[in-house]
Design an enzyme around this catalytic site. Sequence first.
Site, PDB file in Angstrom:
ATOM      1  N   CYS A 136      -3.277   1.675  -1.850  1.00 15.26           N
ATOM      2  CA  CYS A 136      -2.816   1.208  -0.543  1.00 15.26           C
ATOM      3  C   CYS A 136      -1.304   1.045  -0.508  1.00 15.26           C
ATOM      4  O   CYS A 136      -0.728   0.788   0.537  1.00 15.26           O
ATOM      5  CB  CYS A 136      -3.464  -0.118  -0.181  1.00 15.26           C
ATOM      6  SG  CYS A 136      -5.235   0.004  -0.037  1.00 15.26           S
ATOM      7  N   CYS A 151       0.676  -7.574   5.415  1.00 12.92           N
ATOM      8  CA  CYS A 151       1.422  -7.882   4.195  1.00 12.92           C
ATOM      9  C   CYS A 151       1.380  -9.371   3.879  1.00 12.92           C
ATOM     10  O   CYS A 151       1.434  -9.768   2.714  1.00 12.92           O
ATOM     11  CB  CYS A 151       2.874  -7.446   4.339  1.00 12.92           C
ATOM     12  SG  CYS A 151       3.034  -5.662   4.456  1.00 12.92           S
TER      13      CYS A 151
END
Lengths: 154, 154, 397, 397
Positions: free
Chosen positions: A35, A104
């Site tokens: 990812c 994030c």
Amino acid sequence: MQLYSDKVMDHFSNPRNVGVIEDADGTGEVGNPICGDVMKITIKVDDDKIDDIMFQTLGCGAAIATSSIVTEMARGMSLGDAVSITKKQVAEELGGLPPAKMHCSVLATDGLKAAVDDYLVKRGREPIAGPILSSDPNFDPHEDEESESEACDL
Amino acid sequence: MQLYSDKVMDHFSNPRNVGVIEDADGTGEVGNPICGDVMKITIKVDDDKIDDIMFQTLGCGAAIATSSIVTEMARGMSLGDAVSITKKQVAEELGGLPPAKMHCSVLATDGLKAAVDDYLVKRGREPIAGPILSSDPNFDPHEDEESESEACDL
Amino acid sequence: MDHIVYLDYAATTPVDERVLDAMMPFLRERYGNANSLYALGRDAYKAMEDARERVAASIGASHPGEVIFTSGGTESDNTALIGLATGGGRSSGHVIVSAFEHHAVLEPAEWLSKHGFDVTELGPRPDGLIHAEDLKAAMREDTVLVSVMHGNNEIGTIQPIRELADVAHAGGALFHTDAAQTLGKVDFDVDELGVDAASFSSHKIYGPKGFGALYLRKGTRMAPYMMGGGQESRRRSGTQNTAGAAGFAKALEIMDAERAAETPRLTALRDRLVEGVLGRLELTSLNAAETDTRLPHIANFIIKGVEGEAMLLHLDAKGIAISTGSACSSGSLKPSHVLLAIGCPQEFAHGSLRVSLGRYTTEEDIDFFVESLVPVVERLRSMSPLYAKIKAAHEAG
Amino acid sequence: MDHIVYLDYAATTPVDERVLDAMMPFLRERYGNANSLYALGRDAYKAMEDARERVAASIGASHPGEVIFTSGGTESDNTALIGLATGGGRSSGHVIVSAFEHHAVLEPAEWLSKHGFDVTELGPRPDGLIHAEDLKAAMREDTVLVSVMHGNNEIGTIQPIRELADVAHAGGALFHTDAAQTLGKVDFDVDELGVDAASFSSHKIYGPKGFGALYLRKGTRMAPYMMGGGQESRRRSGTQNTAGAAGFAKALEIMDAERAAETPRLTALRDRLVEGVLGRLELTSLNAAETDTRLPHIANFIIKGVEGEAMLLHLDAKGIAISTGSACSSGSLKPSHVLLAIGCPQEFAHGSLRVSLGRYTTEEDIDFFVESLVPVVERLRSMSPLYAKIKAAHEAG
Ligand SMILES: Cc1ncc(COP(=O)(O)O)c(C=O)c1O
Ligand SMILES: Cc1ncc(COP(=O)(O)O)c(C=O)c1O
């Protein structure tokens, strides 16, 4: 392109608490190179408080900035408070994140949770952080984002 | 927009042989106000030659220019030659017409044919011009045009 | 920003001052609508036809009418894909696009797949090329359209368009190529390439943004995509952008006039760049390095153990404008579909950088870039939790 | 041409010098791609968002994100019609458009009618207006979209958009309006008008050609029409035209700032024009004259016994730039669909003239036009084979 806030850019450019605590009491490593984001947090714990904390992150600007700020937020906190930090709080503390980068902040809170649980489990205590989403291969960090993501292919 | 040639513009701006011959030998009136183009040609005939010819036209620039040039072409011609003038010859004589305006030259040749036949029929002779397309309500003057017509709605 | 080192010419280019000069009359006194009959309109019409003729001459089109002006590469691609597939009222059939097309081709292809068409995404090989034999294998009885880009915008490989077009035609299909990245940069002739349609974008060749063109071979059936007043001979409606057309034609002329000198200059700069980057950084590679047929101005690197956006932001702080190879800026989950298509492992695809050079790039720019990149990469690797492992694995073989 | 009297502002306008000034930085040093992450890209992004906010503020949009930039009025119309009808994957339903829409609306509507949708063309009445009760009668259970233009580009009548939108909404349909001719010229507020979507064109308000916008109310489902990189928040792909956006926003600001003074000035000029033409020419009328809600700058005349193009060409020779009412320049067979829709007899519809005024029109221009028109009409009538009959019929009553 949608902009990072000044505070995000500050934490990206001058990240706080970068590194690895050699004799750490707890270590959390979350994310997945597939990812593109991997984060490692090491903590020292004293009296169930986070006494020292450092991070290493491979990832985009937001991944580095959220890692940096979460170490600042967590330093000195009780373990219980530390695992309660939400991704929203992280984003707010940074003056907001572009919608496409909200995931994030999950990485940052998850890294912290993983480090705390590692400390507890190593000491034979019960983990307190709950499921760590970002290490689940089926987790889609984008699922709760606004659909207005940014453009591809320039 | 596609341009008219200089010769078209000359015949449009200074049309030759405009008017009606009062004591005409033959009169042709073709076209249809619904379609926007109506043309009337009057001729004087001498020894089966076109001795004098005048026109009136309600229509666009090309309609007026083709009317004007066809009167110049036909003047002095035998009746047989006059009815043989083709729309292609008319267009060529004008240095070309935009594709969307090619039908106007049909109007001009038809007007001339109608006037010649009118003269012949009035004198009990056989008409020689053949069918006059542009007076047929089912005639589509655009059918043999190139499909690249020009734009609408400015 | 005092001094900008711009190394993202594949994303967009500044308008050349000579192009701007060619545009200005149409932004000032020559403002007529090209479909108006009066003098000002005829002047605009002539300007459009003049631009059309110059573009047609540059690409080797037999008739100026084969050039249709559009609002950009994206519109040209949308028009070609959907317009050619559905031309003449067709509502089904098989369409082949390469897997590393720009999204301006991939998305219309996806639209077609939801509206009655079968779509095959044909993968490039690791050399960054679509191979004619692979296309041959993908062709079907009912293939109506094949679209393969000329030069790839991320890795710069140039596809064997002539061979691919021949395969398509042998199977009775039309062939379209997206030439947004190649027009003006390499020789481009529609007959030599044998294409039925080709897309171009103005802002990649020092022309204005929001303008482009579609080449459409005479006699090819295409449903118009932009519908309305019937401008561009009924194939692209909308009041014509005369300034855009004049600018685009001028931009292309300059590209053509300067190419013989510019290509070796850019190639030398790119080689210096590649040498500099690979020479100074370990665990770094050039994508599709083995392929010779490539654009002179694009180099795409994989820098292991770093993430592209982080590099980009640090370089930006030093005044360097560059792109990550990653096509989507929407977050790090989706790395470039181009790199994945050529077999780059997902974990390294996040660490790509696309450097693209252009008319105003100098040796100093390249050297400054390399000097700046090295410490940025070192810093980011030093804070990566994975780099030590990657390096150890590499050293272990 | 020494002196041009330009009276075709509804076809296109010159770019205002202040607009050009606003565009120039983006044609020069501020050349970044608005989707690039580095400083030059962020600068372009900010410029786009700044333009978006200013346009949003002008039209009363609640969120800047409701403004989508496009390549012009035609693209906005195509996107609205097809994108709204097919939004959310819908493939059938009933769509209503007015019969005197611009072709940029009519043609996509026709496309829809060939692709699963039922389309009704709703006629205006002879007053040049679409009446709410007529729309009500045309609504069906399955009506999904209604599109009625704000100001008609040929006859200048302004439609009762609020009432029409209310009827559409009461029936559960979306409402779109083509405001290409009204934006900046009359008050325009998306909430007061109650529209879900609205189309705008830059080159009608002294902005550059090849640029426009689509207002789309937040939460309204729309399939994107231009597909690709996902710019404009995935609703309109294609590298963004920063110069166009800056120019369009500036153009709109100037329209807004000057409207209070400009509207009465134009209205007075138009009244002088109408008086002049009707006073000097017999068998001449103003289309939809009885309607008060109209654009200040458009007047459309029927001049019996003459053909429009012939007038236009003679006026052109005198330096006057004007349009025939006839929308199609493709030959005289098809007179304006607008005039036919309001019941103008076909034989007179060929003799229409649309005069449209603008920022640089003066009283002298109007007087010169009227003085020039009279002998042109007299000359053409004198060579018409029909005029004597028309006049006699008129005098007989
Ligand atoms: C290969 C390719 N195709 C299409 C496009 C789209 O062109 P435009 O930006 O003019 O819409 C681009 C550039 O963005 C491109 O690189
Ligand atoms: C009412 C109306 N809609 C749409 C358009 C099309 O706009 P554009 O020329 O910007 O494509 C125009 C002008 O031509 C117009 O007058």
